[in-house]
Design a protein around this motif. Sequence first.
Motif, short mmCIF file in Angstrom:
data_model
loop_
_atom_site.label_atom_id
_atom_site.label_comp_id
_atom_site.label_asym_id
_atom_site.label_seq_id
_atom_site.Cartn_x
_atom_site.Cartn_y
_atom_site.Cartn_z
N ILE A 166 27.32 32.54 37.22
CA ILE A 166 28.51 32.59 38.07
C ILE A 166 28.98 31.21 38.53
CG2 ILE A 166 27.29 32.89 40.27
CD1 ILE A 166 30.51 34.69 39.09
N ASP A 167 28.09 30.23 38.64
CA ASP A 167 28.49 28.90 39.09
C ASP A 167 28.66 27.92 37.93
OD1 ASP A 167 28.64 29.25 41.93
OD2 ASP A 167 26.45 29.36 41.98
N THR A 168 28.78 28.44 36.71
CA THR A 168 28.95 27.59 35.53
C THR A 168 30.23 28.01 34.80
OG1 THR A 168 27.86 29.00 33.89
CG2 THR A 168 26.44 27.65 35.30
N ARG A 434 32.87 37.67 43.03
CA ARG A 434 33.53 36.60 42.29
C ARG A 434 33.73 36.98 40.83
NH1 ARG A 434 30.04 31.35 43.26
NH2 ARG A 434 31.67 30.48 41.90
N ALA A 435 32.77 37.70 40.27
CA ALA A 435 32.91 38.15 38.88
C ALA A 435 34.12 39.07 38.72
CB ALA A 435 31.64 38.86 38.43
N LEU A 444 40.70 36.98 45.24
CA LEU A 444 39.98 37.97 46.03
C LEU A 444 39.70 37.40 47.41
CD1 LEU A 444 37.11 40.32 45.13
CD2 LEU A 444 36.65 38.57 46.86
N ALA A 445 40.05 38.16 48.44
CA ALA A 445 39.71 37.81 49.82
C ALA A 445 38.54 38.67 50.25
CB ALA A 445 40.90 38.03 50.75
N ARG A 446 37.51 38.01 50.77
CA ARG A 446 36.27 38.71 51.11
C ARG A 446 35.96 38.51 52.58
NH1 ARG A 446 30.36 38.39 50.88
NH2 ARG A 446 29.61 40.24 49.75
N VAL A 456 38.61 33.60 47.27
CA VAL A 456 38.18 33.33 45.90
C VAL A 456 39.39 33.27 45.00
CG1 VAL A 456 36.75 34.13 43.98
CG2 VAL A 456 35.97 34.47 46.34
N GLY A 457 39.48 32.27 44.18
CA GLY A 457 40.59 32.13 43.26
C GLY A 457 40.45 33.04 42.06
N PRO A 458 41.47 33.12 41.19
CA PRO A 458 41.46 34.05 40.06
C PRO A 458 40.51 33.65 38.94
CG PRO A 458 43.42 32.69 39.98
CD PRO A 458 42.74 32.38 41.28
#
Length: 520
Positions: A166-168, A434-435, A444-446, A456-458
């Motif tokens: 997820i962070d790559t 995020r995925a 996405l707003a969390r 979170v951006g697209p």
Amino acid sequence: MQRLLARAPRDIARSLPALRGWRRMAAGMLAGAGLAGAQPPLSWIPLIFLTLPIVLWLMDGTRRAMGAFGLGWSVGVGFFGAGLFWIVEPFMVEPEVFGWLAPVALIGMAGGMALFWGAAFAAAHRFWHRGWSRAILLAAAWSLIEFARGHVLTGFPWALQAYAWIDTPIAQVLALTGPYGLTFLTLCAGLVLGLARPPAIVAAGLLVAAGWGFGAWRLSPPAPVRADPVQVRIVQPNMPQNEKWLPGREQAFFRRHLALSAAPADPMPDVTIWSETAVAFVLDNDPAAQAAAAASVGPDGHLLLGIRRAESRAGGWAWFNALAALGPDGAVGAVYDKVRLVPFGEYIPLKGLTARLGIPALTTLTRGGFTPGPGSRVVSAPGVPPFLPLICYEAIFPEAARARGERPEWLIQVTNDAWFGEISGPYQHLAQARARAIEQGLPLARAANTGISAMVGPRGEIVAELGLGEQGYLDAPLPGTFPKTTYARTGDGPSVLLMVSIFVLTATVFRDGILKSRHR
């Protein structure tokens, strides 16, 4: 020294298949626990390429289907035991009542989820061989059973191998394949290394490089910006779960929400979001409190809040875990009722049978519970861009974020991760949210009670966040959207079809390997 390092993998590959009995099971559990270390929050991705070859070598030593099942089960117990140990946290909120269930839940969850992996390994063993394609065979069977894990009964697709990335840049592959497809590619890359041959190492490297290159390409353009700016405030009250519903504390927490929402800013937010079940009052049952909540965001603001609501039905009241949109005057503009409820948390499966067991703690749970809503849908409310709501763990289901018909402009997740503790659960939950943004090409707003709240951006990038255990709010502009992704258009169908096809081909046509077939 170089010769020693080069020989080490081959020596291990020869010794591990010889393990039997408890030694094989222990090695499988350790490999599974190591694989869990690749998941957030540790995200030690090299563990994928250290542990999966070990799994392949252990599989080479199995002689019967039951042995393969036991190996897969032991790997699963290690993985889920290490990766899902946060499951004990909800039982510690009231330890005097539910604490005794904590070890039962962890053992039951790890052992139950591991049954899926055992079935995958047993199916692969049916067609096992010594050729190169056995690594692909196991990857296909394993990935297909992960798809089943996400759908059988209520489904629980938590901690898929795809989320390790997820962070790559490789996480951007989710926009093409979704999480099950990326899980398959991840297992392929790791298991192929277990062949311990230069061509296999090159193939694994090329697969990782291709994913990294695609991700870097997708991340290279500037982030999209909305033509009509929308300022969003996400409120994080940081209410401890064991105090949230205490008499006297309820009003204090409500006032905390009001103060955080009314904090001055330039520009003032257009939309303010509160977390899951943020307030004690029931929707429409306390007009004064409801009006105060709406007024806290200003005369031009709009409030989205997690709330409970009730409906009178034949035989009693039906309760819902809901997300409501309130206009400036406190009027309800729209309501969404949570569809996917947490088993044993928000409802009790087989309630009548469970009540007859006579266990006091479970009997208490069977007296309440929520009712599922009618279905996922895009919500339109005055003054708020159309959004697709996800309440709590609905965000772990990739299909829940796929809109039917009208495409939303953003995703909104309201959650109460105070139930998950502070070690791993909230980080894993955020990674899965995020995925969903990457898969759909949507921001996405969390809003999370105790964190981690984020915009979170697209492309799954975190634009702004409030850390775990912090009290406050964050203001951020709503990012723009990407065109509909491949995965948003097709869903999981193509990935599942590919995995089925590869399983069949590696079990039949390529069972002995291409090179051996050519010499016949």
